[in-house]
Design a protein around this motif. Sequence first.
Motif, PDB file in Angstrom:
ATOM      1  N   GLU A   1      31.421  40.307  46.549  1.00  0.00           N
ATOM      2  CA  GLU A   1      30.670  39.472  45.604  1.00  0.00           C
ATOM      3  C   GLU A   1      30.727  40.058  44.196  1.00  0.00           C
ATOM      4  O   GLU A   1      30.850  39.322  43.207  1.00  0.00           O
ATOM      5  N   ARG A   2      30.665  41.369  44.086  1.00  0.00           N
ATOM      6  CA  ARG A   2      30.709  42.025  42.776  1.00  0.00           C
ATOM      7  C   ARG A   2      32.061  41.778  42.105  1.00  0.00           C
ATOM      8  O   ARG A   2      32.127  41.480  40.903  1.00  0.00           O
ATOM      9  N   ALA A   3      33.132  41.898  42.846  1.00  0.00           N
ATOM     10  CA  ALA A   3      34.461  41.648  42.287  1.00  0.00           C
ATOM     11  C   ALA A   3      34.586  40.211  41.799  1.00  0.00           C
ATOM     12  O   ALA A   3      35.133  39.951  40.720  1.00  0.00           O
ATOM     13  N   GLU A   4      34.078  39.276  42.593  1.00  0.00           N
ATOM     14  CA  GLU A   4      34.145  37.868  42.188  1.00  0.00           C
ATOM     15  C   GLU A   4      33.370  37.613  40.907  1.00  0.00           C
ATOM     16  O   GLU A   4      33.842  36.901  40.009  1.00  0.00           O
ATOM     17  N   ASN A   5      32.182  38.208  40.787  1.00  0.00           N
ATOM     18  CA  ASN A   5      31.367  37.984  39.595  1.00  0.00           C
ATOM     19  C   ASN A   5      32.011  38.574  38.351  1.00  0.00           C
ATOM     20  O   ASN A   5      31.965  37.967  37.279  1.00  0.00           O
ATOM     21  N   VAL A   6      32.613  39.736  38.467  1.00  0.00           N
ATOM     22  CA  VAL A   6      33.313  40.320  37.319  1.00  0.00           C
ATOM     23  C   VAL A   6      34.452  39.400  36.878  1.00  0.00           C
ATOM     24  O   VAL A   6      34.648  39.166  35.680  1.00  0.00           O
ATOM     25  N   ALA A   7      35.178  38.850  37.826  1.00  0.00           N
ATOM     26  CA  ALA A   7      36.257  37.922  37.496  1.00  0.00           C
ATOM     27  C   ALA A   7      35.711  36.673  36.804  1.00  0.00           C
ATOM     28  O   ALA A   7      36.325  36.154  35.857  1.00  0.00           O
ATOM     29  N   ARG A   8      34.582  36.178  37.261  1.00  0.00           N
ATOM     30  CA  ARG A   8      33.970  35.007  36.636  1.00  0.00           C
ATOM     31  C   ARG A   8      33.628  35.289  35.171  1.00  0.00           C
ATOM     32  O   ARG A   8      33.939  34.493  34.283  1.00  0.00           O
TER      33      ARG A   8
ATOM     34  N   GLN B   1      47.170  37.966  29.808  1.00  0.00           N
ATOM     35  CA  GLN B   1      46.727  36.646  30.240  1.00  0.00           C
ATOM     36  C   GLN B   1      45.956  36.794  31.557  1.00  0.00           C
ATOM     37  O   GLN B   1      46.529  36.631  32.636  1.00  0.00           O
ATOM     38  N   PRO B   2      44.658  37.110  31.501  1.00  0.00           N
ATOM     39  CA  PRO B   2      43.919  37.423  32.723  1.00  0.00           C
ATOM     40  C   PRO B   2      43.432  36.211  33.515  1.00  0.00           C
ATOM     41  O   PRO B   2      42.891  36.377  34.612  1.00  0.00           O
ATOM     42  N   GLN B   3      43.613  34.975  33.006  1.00  0.00           N
ATOM     43  CA  GLN B   3      43.018  33.821  33.663  1.00  0.00           C
ATOM     44  C   GLN B   3      43.528  33.636  35.087  1.00  0.00           C
ATOM     45  O   GLN B   3      42.755  33.377  36.013  1.00  0.00           O
ATOM     46  N   ASP B   4      44.839  33.759  35.278  1.00  0.00           N
ATOM     47  CA  ASP B   4      45.411  33.537  36.606  1.00  0.00           C
ATOM     48  C   ASP B   4      44.888  34.563  37.608  1.00  0.00           C
ATOM     49  O   ASP B   4      44.532  34.221  38.741  1.00  0.00           O
ATOM     50  N   PHE B   5      44.807  35.816  37.191  1.00  0.00           N
ATOM     51  CA  PHE B   5      44.300  36.856  38.075  1.00  0.00           C
ATOM     52  C   PHE B   5      42.841  36.605  38.433  1.00  0.00           C
ATOM     53  O   PHE B   5      42.446  36.734  39.599  1.00  0.00           O
ATOM     54  N   CYS B   6      42.023  36.242  37.450  1.00  0.00           N
ATOM     55  CA  CYS B   6      40.606  35.984  37.718  1.00  0.00           C
ATOM     56  C   CYS B   6      40.432  34.811  38.677  1.00  0.00           C
ATOM     57  O   CYS B   6      39.567  34.850  39.565  1.00  0.00           O
ATOM     58  N   GLU B   7      41.256  33.794  38.516  1.00  0.00           N
ATOM     59  CA  GLU B   7      41.199  32.660  39.433  1.00  0.00           C
ATOM     60  C   GLU B   7      41.584  33.077  40.849  1.00  0.00           C
ATOM     61  O   GLU B   7      40.958  32.661  41.834  1.00  0.00           O
ATOM     62  N   ARG B   8      42.587  33.925  40.981  1.00  0.00           N
ATOM     63  CA  ARG B   8      43.001  34.410  42.293  1.00  0.00           C
ATOM     64  C   ARG B   8      41.906  35.253  42.957  1.00  0.00           C
ATOM     65  O   ARG B   8      41.705  35.182  44.160  1.00  0.00           O
ATOM     66  N   VAL B   9      41.213  36.054  42.144  1.00  0.00           N
ATOM     67  CA  VAL B   9      40.118  36.868  42.685  1.00  0.00           C
ATOM     68  C   VAL B   9      38.999  35.972  43.205  1.00  0.00           C
ATOM     69  O   VAL B   9      38.465  36.195  44.300  1.00  0.00           O
ATOM     70  N   ARG B  10      38.618  34.984  42.434  1.00  0.00           N
ATOM     71  CA  ARG B  10      37.559  34.076  42.879  1.00  0.00           C
ATOM     72  C   ARG B  10      37.948  33.349  44.157  1.00  0.00           C
ATOM     73  O   ARG B  10      37.157  33.235  45.096  1.00  0.00           O
TER      74      ARG B  10
ATOM     75  N   PHE C   1      45.991  43.495  48.661  1.00  0.00           N
ATOM     76  CA  PHE C   1      47.371  43.637  48.190  1.00  0.00           C
ATOM     77  C   PHE C   1      47.642  42.763  46.962  1.00  0.00           C
ATOM     78  O   PHE C   1      48.479  43.115  46.124  1.00  0.00           O
ATOM     79  N   MET C   2      46.946  41.639  46.841  1.00  0.00           N
ATOM     80  CA  MET C   2      47.082  40.822  45.644  1.00  0.00           C
ATOM     81  C   MET C   2      46.594  41.588  44.419  1.00  0.00           C
ATOM     82  O   MET C   2      47.252  41.619  43.363  1.00  0.00           O
ATOM     83  N   VAL C   3      45.436  42.241  44.530  1.00  0.00           N
ATOM     84  CA  VAL C   3      44.894  43.011  43.410  1.00  0.00           C
ATOM     85  C   VAL C   3      45.820  44.175  43.069  1.00  0.00           C
ATOM     86  O   VAL C   3      46.084  44.454  41.890  1.00  0.00           O
ATOM     87  N   ARG C   4      46.341  44.851  44.074  1.00  0.00           N
ATOM     88  CA  ARG C   4      47.244  45.972  43.825  1.00  0.00           C
ATOM     89  C   ARG C   4      48.519  45.526  43.114  1.00  0.00           C
ATOM     90  O   ARG C   4      49.018  46.219  42.221  1.00  0.00           O
ATOM     91  N   SER C   5      49.043  44.381  43.494  1.00  0.00           N
ATOM     92  CA  SER C   5      50.269  43.899  42.853  1.00  0.00           C
ATOM     93  C   SER C   5      50.029  43.571  41.386  1.00  0.00           C
ATOM     94  O   SER C   5      50.880  43.841  40.521  1.00  0.00           O
ATOM     95  N   HIS C   6      48.874  43.019  41.078  1.00  0.00           N
ATOM     96  CA  HIS C   6      48.554  42.733  39.670  1.00  0.00           C
ATOM     97  C   HIS C   6      48.300  44.029  38.898  1.00  0.00           C
ATOM     98  O   HIS C   6      48.597  44.099  37.705  1.00  0.00           O
ATOM     99  N   ALA C   7      47.752  45.027  39.573  1.00  0.00           N
ATOM    100  CA  ALA C   7      47.525  46.307  38.902  1.00  0.00           C
ATOM    101  C   ALA C   7      48.846  46.963  38.506  1.00  0.00           C
ATOM    102  O   ALA C   7      48.937  47.624  37.466  1.00  0.00           O
ATOM    103  N   LYS C   8      49.874  46.787  39.327  1.00  0.00           N
ATOM    104  CA  LYS C   8      51.184  47.357  39.008  1.00  0.00           C
ATOM    105  C   LYS C   8      51.812  46.677  37.796  1.00  0.00           C
ATOM    106  O   LYS C   8      52.591  47.297  37.068  1.00  0.00           O
ATOM    107  N   ALA C   9      51.474  45.405  37.597  1.00  0.00           N
ATOM    108  CA  ALA C   9      51.982  44.667  36.428  1.00  0.00           C
ATOM    109  C   ALA C   9      50.823  44.368  35.483  1.00  0.00           C
ATOM    110  O   ALA C   9      50.677  43.259  34.978  1.00  0.00           O
TER     111      ALA C   9
END
Length: 340
Positions: free
Chosen positions: A17-24, A129-138, A114-122
Amino acid sequence: MLSRVADSIYWLSRYIERAENVARFIDVNYNLTLGEVDQFGDRWAPLIYTTGDHAEFQDRYGIPNRENVLQFLLFDRQNPNSIISCVDHARENARAIREVISAVSWEQLNKFYFMVRSHAKAKHVTLEQPQDFCERVRLASHLFVGAVDSTISHDEAWHFAKIGRLLERADKTSRIVDVQYFLLLPSLQDIGTELDVVRWSALLKSASALAMYRRQHGKIVPQQVAEFLILNREFPRSMHFCIIESLQSMQKLTGSSPGTFCNLSEQLLGQRCAYMNYSGISSIIQQGLHQYIDEFQAQLNQIGEAIADDFFRSGSTAVDDSEKFSLEISPTVSSQSQSQ
C-alpha cells in the motif's frame, strides 16, 4: 496463528500500500507541474513532507528539485519508504510466509518485484518520464490486492493483511490532505482561484477520488473535499472508511462484539472510530485541520504500536487467553521500517 506470520502478512500489506501511495503522489504531482523542472521546482518539496522523510532527504540531497525527489522516492534503497525499498521488504515478508499466501498472490508479487527492478536498471529513462512507471506500480498493487482477496481464505491472515493495508492508506490520505492545506498554497491570494481548484482536483486524483467526489458534490469546494477524504463512510480511501473497516477486522480477530474490546489496539481503534462517527468538518476546521490530522496520525502510530504489542511481540499479556495467537519474536524484516 503464529505471531511471526501475522507480523509478516501485516507488514507485507502495508509495504504494498505504501508503494502504491508514493506512486500516486508522484504521478499526480508530475501532471500538476506538467513535468517542469525549474519553474515549478518548489512544487516537488511537498512530496517529501507527505512521506514524512523530509529530514533524511535534507541531510542527503539538500535541494528538493524534481530529479532529487524522484530518485529519493522511487529508487533510493537507503530510503526505507521508496518504492523499490517497499517492494523489496514486501517480497521478503511474503517469502517468509509462503505457506500462508496463495501461489497466485506470490506470483503477482514477484512480477511486481521484477518490474520495479527492471525500471531501476533503466532509471534515467524512468526519472525523465515517471508516469508509465507510476501507473505500473498502481496496477501491480491492485492486482496483488485482488489476488489476495480472491485466492486467500478470509481468516486471521487475511484480516491482518486488511488492517495493515487500511491503516497505511489512512495515514497517507491524512498526510496528503495536510500537505495540500499547508504547503501547496504559496499565498492566500491563490485561495478560491482556478489554480486552487486545480490543486484540489489533483488532491482528489491522488486518492482516485475525483469521479466519486464529483458524483456526490459536483463543484470543487475545499471544505467538501476535506470532508470527503476525512469523514466519508463509503469511499474506500477516506480516513473514516479505513478506520471503520480496520475495526471490523479487529473484531473478527478478537471475537469481540460491537462496543466491547479485549486488547489495547481494539480499544484505540474503537475510540478513533467513535470520535470520527460524531465529528463534522466544520468543527474540524474550527479546531484546526493541521492539529486534527496531527492527532489522527499520532493515534495511528499508537494503534500500530498496540497491534505489535498485542499480537506480534513476545511477552505480551494483552491478548485474551481464548485467542489462538502464539506470541513469538517476529522476524526482523517484517518491521525493519515502520516510519509513517
